[in-house]
Design a protein around this motif. Structure first.
Motif, PDB file in Angstrom:
ATOM      1  N   VAL A 111       0.854  -1.190   0.000  1.00 26.66           N
ATOM      2  CA  VAL A 111       0.000   0.000   0.000  1.00 26.66           C
ATOM      3  C   VAL A 111       0.885   1.233   0.000  1.00 26.66           C
ATOM      4  CG1 VAL A 111      -1.781   1.259   1.248  1.00 26.66           C
ATOM      5  CG2 VAL A 111      -1.802  -1.238   1.235  1.00 26.66           C
ATOM      6  N   THR A 116      -1.875   1.269  -4.611  1.00 26.18           N
ATOM      7  CA  THR A 116      -0.971   0.162  -4.322  1.00 26.18           C
ATOM      8  C   THR A 116       0.040   0.047  -5.464  1.00 26.18           C
ATOM      9  OG1 THR A 116      -2.421  -1.459  -5.408  1.00 26.18           O
ATOM     10  CG2 THR A 116      -2.712  -1.127  -3.033  1.00 26.18           C
ATOM     11  N   ASP A 187      -6.691   2.541   7.152  1.00 23.80           N
ATOM     12  CA  ASP A 187      -7.654   2.200   6.083  1.00 23.80           C
ATOM     13  C   ASP A 187      -8.040   3.420   5.264  1.00 23.80           C
ATOM     14  OD1 ASP A 187      -7.715  -0.513   6.624  1.00 23.80           O
ATOM     15  OD2 ASP A 187      -9.354  -0.338   8.054  1.00 23.80           O
ATOM     16  N   GLU A 204      -3.709  -6.060   9.196  1.00 25.11           N
ATOM     17  CA  GLU A 204      -3.239  -6.945   8.141  1.00 25.11           C
ATOM     18  C   GLU A 204      -1.806  -6.614   7.734  1.00 25.11           C
ATOM     19  OE1 GLU A 204      -3.332  -9.979   5.256  1.00 25.11           O
ATOM     20  OE2 GLU A 204      -4.782  -9.514   6.831  1.00 25.11           O
ATOM     21  N   LEU A 228       1.034   3.803   7.143  1.00 25.92           N
ATOM     22  CA  LEU A 228      -0.234   3.339   6.588  1.00 25.92           C
ATOM     23  C   LEU A 228      -0.597   2.007   7.231  1.00 25.92           C
ATOM     24  CD1 LEU A 228       0.540   3.989   2.802  1.00 25.92           C
ATOM     25  CD2 LEU A 228      -0.553   5.549   4.415  1.00 25.92           C
ATOM     26  N   THR A 230      -3.325  -1.031   7.376  1.00 26.24           N
ATOM     27  CA  THR A 230      -4.432  -1.677   6.677  1.00 26.24           C
ATOM     28  C   THR A 230      -4.967  -2.798   7.550  1.00 26.24           C
ATOM     29  OG1 THR A 230      -3.381  -1.209   4.545  1.00 26.24           O
ATOM     30  CG2 THR A 230      -5.131  -2.863   4.566  1.00 26.24           C
ATOM     31  N   THR A 231      -6.253  -2.790   7.806  1.00 28.44           N
ATOM     32  CA  THR A 231      -6.844  -3.830   8.649  1.00 28.44           C
ATOM     33  C   THR A 231      -7.344  -4.988   7.786  1.00 28.44           C
ATOM     34  OG1 THR A 231      -8.992  -2.719   8.643  1.00 28.44           O
ATOM     35  CG2 THR A 231      -7.479  -2.178  10.435  1.00 28.44           C
ATOM     36  N   LYS A 233      -9.379  -7.812   5.853  1.00 30.59           N
ATOM     37  CA  LYS A 233     -10.614  -7.851   5.077  1.00 30.59           C
ATOM     38  C   LYS A 233     -10.977  -9.299   4.795  1.00 30.59           C
ATOM     39  CE  LYS A 233      -9.856  -3.353   2.896  1.00 30.59           C
ATOM     40  NZ  LYS A 233     -10.912  -2.706   3.697  1.00 30.59           N
ATOM     41  N   ASN A 353     -15.396  -4.878   8.589  1.00 24.51           N
ATOM     42  CA  ASN A 353     -14.933  -4.484   7.266  1.00 24.51           C
ATOM     43  C   ASN A 353     -15.754  -5.261   6.240  1.00 24.51           C
ATOM     44  OD1 ASN A 353     -13.041  -2.861   8.431  1.00 24.51           O
ATOM     45  ND2 ASN A 353     -11.282  -4.148   7.948  1.00 24.51           N
ATOM     46  N   SER A 367     -14.987   0.289   6.100  1.00 22.76           N
ATOM     47  CA  SER A 367     -14.028   0.001   7.164  1.00 22.76           C
ATOM     48  C   SER A 367     -14.523   0.710   8.405  1.00 22.76           C
ATOM     49  CB  SER A 367     -12.626   0.487   6.784  1.00 22.76           C
ATOM     50  OG  SER A 367     -11.745   0.386   7.876  1.00 22.76           O
TER      51      SER A 367
END
Length: 1022
Positions: A111, A116, A187, A204, A228, A230-231, A233, A353, A367
């Protein structure tokens, strides 16, 4: 015997027929998902067992399967391909199983800001922490994931209290009077900086954008780096339930060795004898020799307030979906007691999510998280004669007095007066005083994606971050802490919320075989609101309701309230161009408009450019078979910093009041000078890097060199008294950072049973103040805290042109004055006695004054590093993480108090070896000497803060399958802060009592002790 044989033969035949009836065969073929060619040698194993086979040269397999295992799961694995699981579901033939090629490290997608990229296409300095690394270690806060894992990132646990903060510096300290913490984006929601309410188990991956070419997309908030988060999904194709629980115990890692009761009584007598020598009205000694002989060890106050403390965590998640809808729903509860009595932290979170594909062109994602935290704080700063609190007073109070008196009540305060400092019972503080904080938070981000044309996608997001914080403080009137105002209580509520709208267009196309283009353009708008209210009272006639009814206080104090807002509007664009798969270009521009700045400078502009050359793809490199990747990177960009409080450019007023007879007259008092030209700090940064891999990427090295110069600092500058103001924010001054970073990832062994890989990172940064608006130096540091008002401590640090931020400033210790003759022969004009500390007279004027101070140490480390080794053997896995900091100093103000501060408080055991006429071979001053406390800090309380820490050791075991319901099961044990090798004498060398304060770095005063933790955990998958 023959008769017996005839009986056995029918039985054997029946068992054989039964076994044959219960066993059958499953056949199938395995193909490559890329070209549909058969794959020979693929391992096919019944999950949870050792039963298996492999495919033949035509990709076919035959596997015996018991009838009872009709619902068994087959695991297909092959080197270079991603493992795949297929449920038998009663079938006898499973044809066409397709294995996808495993993405190499270079093909992994990471990310970046508003998009990305493949790792192979990165042009900037971007580091990534995967889900596997996140899961390796149980942690309390999300930002602790970064500690020791990434080059160029220094993470300091400034406060080890449960719920306490950490300080993060990415590539050094850029600013003097503004924030230096990175921008956190969760997110896609920027500015989500309160990570206390983010559940680490939901994460994540984490990406860290370090150089300006990567962070310029965030413009005015990118100067300190960007993190950054990111959780997790949902994943299509399966529905999973996962449960994790762990519990553990924390213990204090180190304690101060203090005087016991007998030693302290002898010390007090010695102090009194020294004082009586020059007193016209001598006092009797506090203790007779008979009383001293009757004393033993006395009360160990550290043991009384410190305890083994439990911690536990429970996580339940539901994950899965299909091609149309994917979901991840999790519930978490975290509970951590503090090792100081009556302290602790609790957090509960719910996260959902959701991804929904409406059509081939339209999709939505959500999210969201709702969280609540509760903190019980131990740091109750006491009023009156004590400037400490629970911990510091436990170090200073007399070991002679007990915790409770003969009636079972808490002893009220220190005795015997006036020989000791008048402090209260710290156990009573911890048990009866209250300092609670409750936080509720909702973080929501909804996004819609629409494919306008092939390759052109419109994304619209709307987000909300809402926080409410309630504080509840009460100091009862029956303990020393509340004695001055007969008990006090306060309640406050703070509400913070921001809403976000982002609109982006992304065009991603491969023009032809040799040209690829990715363009992102966007418009964002973010607004922040806040309001505060507080009320307090004192003089309570009862403690029964505490602060729940402030009307019980006879003295109701003036309430306070406030409201603020600020707005940020932005335009940005980025172009990524790839030529021949080896020439990579990135161009970024962002324009930010902020309400925080003057009317003449509302907008700032932040460009960047970067180029990367994949040298490995050149034809002449093909013969270098040992080399599997080689990329050169160069980048330059400009970013900003706007982290000051609101309305600094405008005319602000505060409430002023005075009494006129029996009336209170209220008015307004101007606070600052208007500055319509106030604008962002600007950081211009360049970066040169190389990525190189050997032996099919088994050895991967990343190295970077960078240079940053921050100009137009948001600097507080003193104003002439004739203006009527003390200071003003100006854009003035500059700071430089330059450094080197090195990261090494190796796959040492990669066998069928045994695997071993290593991750190493080393970073060094050199910081320098270049300009202070024409000033040569400023004195700053810990003395700005109310804890030190009137202490004689003076400023502890200096900002000096040519020197780094965090330069400790004080006197140089030169031993102990040994005799009157030595004092007279020295010609010193300072009034001293034998046994007093001696300081170097650097200017040679015969007196120790402020002019004899010099730089005595540095808070900035020479270098930092981290090493992680991961081992796997069969079902066992072992992770060993070592963290280190080298070449840094820590100002131990606890030692300043306990060795040479107030002469009427308990002291370190080392003071037993203090100077006396018969004990001169020592560096500890005589009893009763106040020279050090009245002079200021000296380099003998500045200690080497370097350390090597066995930060985390985790041993896990994956349990073989034992149930159709349980898909996976594992257990683990973890030890954190297991061993720390350091010369530092305090609780822990990783400390800063003043949090992320730029001007009081590495200062240890009344800091919550660090802990050694042991954890046992369980993970189940259904």
């Amino acid at each position: 015997m023959q008769k017996f044989t005839h009986l056995l033969m029918p039985a054997a035949l029946a068992l054989s027929l039964s076994a044959h009836a219960q066993t059958r065969q499953v056949t199938g073929t395995v193909l490559s998902a890329t070209d549909k060619s058969p794959l020979p040698g693929v391992s096919v194993i019944i999950k949870g067992t050792s039963t298996g086979t492999s495919t033949d040269p035509n990709g076919k397999f035959t596997l015996p399967l018991a009838a009872a295992d009709n619902d068994a799961v087959l695991v297909f694995s092959f080197i270079g391909f991603e493992p795949t699981e297929v449920r038998v579901a009663g079938r006898s033939a499973i044809d066409g199983v397709q294995l996808k090629e495993k993405a190499t490290g270079l093909d992994e997608v990471v990310v970046v800001g508003y998009g990305t990229q493949r790792k192979r296409d990165l042009t900037g300095a971007v580091a990534s922490i995967s889900a596997e690394q996140v899961a390796e270690t149980p942690i309390a806060r999300a930002d602790q994931i970064l500690q020791g894992r990434v080059s160029g990132v220094q993470v300091t646990q400034t406060n080890s209290e449960p719920g306490g903060n950490v300080s993060i510096r990415i590539r050094g300290t850029n600013s003097i009077n503004t924030g230096n913490e990175p921008l956190f984006v969760v997110d896609g929601f920027p500015g989500a900086g309160d990570l206390n309410s983010i559940n680490p188990s939901d994460i994540e991956s984490v990406e860290i954008l370090k150089d300006a070419s990567a962070t310029a997309i965030y413009g005015s908030r990118g100067a300190n780096g960007v993190v950054l988060i990111t959780t997790k999904k949902g994943k299509a194709g399966s529905n999973n339930i996962n449960f994790e629980a762990y519990t553990g115990v924390q213990m204090v890692r180190n304690k101060y060795e203090l005087m016991n009761a007998r030693e302290f009584a002898e010390y007090l007598n010695d102090v009194r004898e020294q004082g009586n020598e020059n007193s016209s009205s001598p006092l009797p000694l506090p203790y007779t020799q008979e009383q001293i002989d009757a004393l033993g060890e006395g009360t160990d106050w550290q043991d009384e307030i410190l305890r083994p403390a439990r911690m536990s965590n429970y996580q339940l998640s539901f994950n899965g979906g299909n091609e149309g809808t994917r979901y991840n729903l999790s519930f978490n509860y975290f509970d951590q007691q503090g090792i100081i009595l009556n302290s602790g932290f609790q957090r509960g979170t719910v996260r959902l999510n959701l991804d929904r594909k409406i059509s081939q062109k339209l999709s939505f994602s959500l999210s969201s998280q709702v969280a609540g935290t509760f903190e019980k704080r131990a740091f109750v700063n006491s009023s009156g004669g004590s400037n400490g609190g629970v911990l510091l007073d436990a170090l200073r109070i007399s070991p002679i007095i007990p915790v409770r008196d003969e009636f079972g009540q808490y002893t009220y305060s220190n005795t015997p007066l006036p020989y000791v400092e008048d402090v209260g019972n710290p156990v009573a503080y911890a048990e009866k005083a209250k300092d609670h904080r409750t936080t509720g938070r909702g973080l929501f981000n909804v996004a819609g994606n629409y494919e306008v044309l092939k390759g052109l996608t419109l994304r619209v997001t709307a987000g909300l971050d809402y926080r409410t914080i309630q504080a509840d403080v009460f100091r009862p009137n029956d303990i020393f802490l509340g004695r001055l105002n007969n008990g006090s209580g306060s309640r406050s509520e703070t509400n913070r919320y921001s809403w976000l709208n982002e609109n982006t267009l992304t065009y991603d196309t491969k023009i032809n075989e040799n040209n690829a283009l990715n363009v992102v353009g966007g418009l964002t708008f973010q607004q922040f609101y806040g309001n505060d209210f507080s009320a307090s009272a004192n003089n309570f006639f009862t403690n029964t309701l505490g602060s729940d009814n402030l009307a019980l206080g006879a003295n109701i104090l003036t309430p306070n309230s406030g409201r603020y807002t600020n707005t940020l509007a932005s335009y940005f664009g980025r172009v990524n161009y790839r030529l021949f798969e080896k020439y990579l270009f990135t161009f970024t521009m962002r324009a930010d408009g902020s309400s925080r700045f003057g009317k003449n400078n509302k907008w700032g502009y932040f460009p960047s450019a970067a180029f990367a050359y994949r040298l490995i793809d050149e034809p002449f490199m093909k013969n270098l078979t040992a080399l599997s990747d080689l990329k050169l990177r160069v980048g330059y960009g400009v970013t900003g910093n706007q982290e000051i409080s609101n309305y600094q450019s405008l005319a602000r007023y505060d409430v002023g009041s005075y009494a006129s007879g029996s009336n209170r007259l209220v008015g307004l008092v101007p606070l600052n000078i208007v500055n319509p030209d106030l604008r962002w700090e600007t950081t211009a940064a360049s970066n040169v890097g190389i990525d190189v891999a050997f032996l099919q990427n088994r050895i991967y090295v990343t190295a970077d060199a960078y240079y940053k110069k921050t100009t137009d600092l948001l600097l507080r500058v003193s104003t002439p008294r004739t203006t009527g103001y003390n200071d003003i924010y100006l854009n003035a001054g500059s700071v430089q950072n330059k450094g080197l970073e090195f990261a090494l990832n190796t796959t040492n062994l990669n066998g069928e049973k045994f695997n071993w890989n290593t991750n190493l990172n080393v970073s060094l940064n050199r910081n320098k103040v270049l300009d202070l608006n024409g000033e040569y130096e400023r004195y700053v540091g810990a003395s700005s805290s109310s804890l030190f008002v009137g202490s004689g401590l003076g400023q502890t640090s200096v900002l000096r042109v040519g020197e780094p931020i965090g330069s400790f400033y004080g006197y140089e210790f030169d031993g102990i004055w040994q005799s009157t003759e030595e004092i007279q022969a020295s010609g010193t004009r300072t009034v001293v006695r034998p046994g007093d500390p001696r300081y170097r007279d650097l200017n040679g004027d015969g007196a120790i004054t402020a002019l004899d101070r010099t730089i005595i140490g540095q808070a900035q480390p020479q270098f930092i590093y981290g090493v992680t080794n991961n081992f796997k053997y069969g079902g066992f896995n072992l992770s060993v993480f070592v963290q280190g900091v080298q070449g840094t100093d820590v100002l131990n103000l606890n030692r300043y108090e306990l060795e040479s501060g107030l002469t009427s408080t308990n002291k370190l055991k080392s003071v037993v070896n203090r100077w006396t006429p018969t004990n001169t071979d020592t560096n500890i001053p005589r009893a009763g000497s106040t020279i050090r406390r009245s002079t200021g800090i000296v380099n003998d309380v500045l200690e080497d803060g370097s350390f090597v820490r066995l930060k985390t050791v985790t041993l896990g075991y994956t349990v073989p399958k034992f149930s159709k319901v349980v898909k996976s099961a594992s257990v683990y044990i973890t030890a954190q802060n297991l061993v720390t090798w350091t010369k530092y004498s305090g609780y822990d060398p990783e400390v800063n009592s003043f949090g992320s304060d730029n001007l009081s770095l590495n200062t240890d005063y009344n800091a919550f002790p660090s802990t050694r933790t042991f954890i046992a955990g369980l993970k189940l998958g259904f």
